[in-house]
Design an enzyme around this catalytic site. Structure first.
Site, PDB file in Angstrom:
ATOM      1  N   HIS A 114      -6.151  -7.229  -0.991  1.00 39.05           N
ATOM      2  CA  HIS A 114      -6.160  -5.751  -0.952  1.00 39.05           C
ATOM      3  C   HIS A 114      -5.559  -5.357  -2.518  1.00 39.05           C
ATOM      4  O   HIS A 114      -4.420  -6.094  -2.443  1.00 39.05           O
ATOM      5  CB  HIS A 114      -5.907  -4.862  -0.006  1.00 39.05           C
TER       6      HIS A 114
ATOM      7  N   HIS B 234       0.835  -1.183   0.003  1.00 37.02           N
ATOM      8  CA  HIS B 234       0.007   0.104   0.139  1.00 37.02           C
ATOM      9  C   HIS B 234       0.894   1.231  -0.156  1.00 37.02           C
ATOM     10  O   HIS B 234       0.420   2.307  -0.176  1.00 37.02           O
ATOM     11  CB  HIS B 234      -0.875   0.119   1.252  1.00 37.02           C
TER      12      HIS B 234
ATOM     13  N   ASP C 245      -4.423 -12.874   3.103  1.00 37.75           N
ATOM     14  CA  ASP C 245      -5.545 -12.420   3.625  1.00 37.75           C
ATOM     15  C   ASP C 245      -6.859 -12.763   2.761  1.00 37.75           C
ATOM     16  O   ASP C 245      -7.802 -12.322   3.010  1.00 37.75           O
ATOM     17  CB  ASP C 245      -5.702 -10.953   3.876  1.00 37.75           C
TER      18      ASP C 245
ATOM     19  N   ASP D 276      -2.442 -10.442  -2.644  1.00 41.60           N
ATOM     20  CA  ASP D 276      -3.163 -10.086  -1.397  1.00 41.60           C
ATOM     21  C   ASP D 276      -4.564  -9.728  -1.662  1.00 41.60           C
ATOM     22  O   ASP D 276      -4.768  -9.394  -2.672  1.00 41.60           O
ATOM     23  CB  ASP D 276      -2.174  -8.868  -0.998  1.00 41.60           C
TER      24      ASP D 276
HETATM   25  N1  Q9C Z   1     -11.796  -2.620   9.275  1.00 42.00           N
HETATM   26  C1  Q9C Z   1      -2.568  -5.254   4.149  1.00 42.00           C
HETATM   27  O1  Q9C Z   1      -3.227  -6.257   3.952  1.00 42.00           O
HETATM   28  N2  Q9C Z   1      -8.242  -1.259   6.461  1.00 42.00           N
HETATM   29  N3  Q9C Z   1      -3.205  -4.083   4.288  1.00 42.00           N
HETATM   30  C2  Q9C Z   1      -8.733  -2.357   7.576  1.00 42.00           C
HETATM   31  C3  Q9C Z   1     -10.496  -2.844   9.066  1.00 42.00           C
HETATM   32  C4  Q9C Z   1      -6.640  -1.343   6.330  1.00 42.00           C
HETATM   33  C5  Q9C Z   1      -4.589  -4.031   4.847  1.00 42.00           C
HETATM   34  C6  Q9C Z   1     -10.065  -1.959   7.904  1.00 42.00           C
HETATM   35  C7  Q9C Z   1      -6.388  -2.729   5.581  1.00 42.00           C
HETATM   36  C8  Q9C Z   1      -5.161  -2.817   5.190  1.00 42.00           C
HETATM   37  C9  Q9C Z   1      -0.943  -5.326   3.701  1.00 42.00           C
HETATM   38 ZN    ZN Z   2      -4.051  -7.154   2.568  1.00 39.43          ZN
END
Ligand code: Q9C
Ligand code: ZN
Length: 343
Positions: free
Chosen positions: A197, A159, A284, A195
């Site tokens: 995301h 990110h 994830d 990932d």
């Molecule tokens: N309610 C990676 O997997 N938002 N980052 C989370 C939870 C941020 C994930 C919201 C997620 C970031 C590297």
């Molecule tokens: Zn992620």
């Protein structure tokens, strides 16, 4: 497969974040790396080595100088301003405001943050540097002839954009490794981001370039973080046109649909003519991940690891997300074992 790991990841250990209306312990915690390392050991995946120190020059190859300086000094400035909590932003340069860098730390942190959930602590910079060194050590091993390596990076990186941190990421480990390959004489690198995301930071860094091909499978930004990037009409710009391919997928996506997208991404990587492959390895996508919505089961990770090996490229695995902590080791190492089976 060789694993690169540093104890210094422990220096990133934030307290809380907001999730479903409650303050909860940070999902991105040191135990994640501990469980992965333990699984690497119990499965006898291979040797585990500590990283070398490459300093900040390789970081400056893909990140803004002012941003790197900010990361180095933010904690000190935050404390000097009288704060006695972890550092996070509360104001941003949103639409129609000016993107001018303020002097006061409260403004500066908003300028460099892309979201609020990533606490900066006294050890964040040290941990972020160690994570970069882990990725670069793996990159150098492959540049020297190894067919694969596992960079057990923590904190994650995908990110982190040219001049922004957030989404639990500070420096973009995978992007820095990709640039490392180019600087070592490789001419075409592919980054495959699995990932859950979207890898907005990696996309941002290479969007106008054709020496790095970026492709990402992720929860559609209509429903999932980082929300403001990751649609399939983002294909690259200028020289980079055609070198960025996104596969936004619906919440609830199952392995068969996901794997079909992966095979398409693999085909595009071959067509591009990549000489080296970097996997932004977030697990994830697991069905029981607490912040994600895909439906992969543990054996699916082995299946797709095997497919990645069939692409036939030297491959650097760079650890990204995965928050079902008890299963994170099984899922991450399943990919690596699947890869070795597929050779
Ligand atoms: N309610 C990676 O997997 N938002 N980052 C989370 C939870 C941020 C994930 C919201 C997620 C970031 C590297
Ligand atoms: Zn992620």
């Amino acid at each position: 497969m060789l694993t690169i790991y540093s104890e210094d990841h422990r220096h990133q250990d934030g307290k809380n974040e907001l999730h479903n209306g409650k303050m909860v312990p940070c999902f991105e915690m040191p135990k994640r790396a501990d469980i992965i390392l333990e699984r690497v050991k119990t499965t006898n995946l291979g040797a585990i080595i500590a990283p070398d120190d490459f300093g900040i020059d390789p970081i400056l190859r893909v990140h803004d100088k002012g941003f790197v300086e900010f990361m180095a000094t933010v904690w000190e400035e935050w404390c000097a301003a009288g704060n006695d909590c972890e550092a996070f932003a509360n104001t941003w340069p949103t639409r129609r405001l000016r993107e001018r860098i303020p002097i006061a730390i409260e403004g500066k942190i908003g300028y460099y943050a892309l979201a609020i959930e990533t606490p900066i602590t006294s050890g964040s910079y040290k941990a972020a540097l160690s994570s970069v060194n882990v990725a670069l050590t793996g990159q150098k091993k492959i540049a020297a002839g190894a067919h694969s390596a596992f960079a057990l990076c923590r904190p994650p990186g995908h990110h982190a954009a040219f001049d922004q941190y957030g989404g639990y990421c500070f420096f973009n480990n995978a992007a820095i490794a990709a640039q490392g390959f180019l600087d070592d004489g490789v001419s075409k690198v592919a980054i495959l981001d699995v990932d859950f995301h979207h890898g907005n930071g990696t996309q941002d860094i290479f969007y106008e370039r054709n020496d790095v091909f970026f492709t990402s499978l992720h929860g559609s930004p209509d429903y999932e973080f980082p929300y403001f990037l990751g649609w399939d009409d983002e294909t690259g710009r200028g020289a980079g046109e055609g070198c960025n391919i996104n596969y936004p997928l619906m919440p609830g996506t199952t392995f068969d649909i996901w794997f079909e997208a992966l095979r398409d991404a693999g085909k595009r990587i071959k067509e591009y003519g990549a000489e080296v492959l970097i996997i932004s390895l977030g697990v994830d996508t697991f069905a029981h991940d607490p912040i994600s919505s895909f439906k992969l089961q543990s054996p699916d990770f082995t299946t797709y690891g095997k497919y990645i090996a069939e692409l036939g490229l030297p491959t650097l695995f760079v650890m990204e997300g995965g928050y079902a902590v008890e299963e994170i080791g099984i899922n991450a190492v399943n990919v690596l074992q699947g890869f070795e089976e597929g050779l």
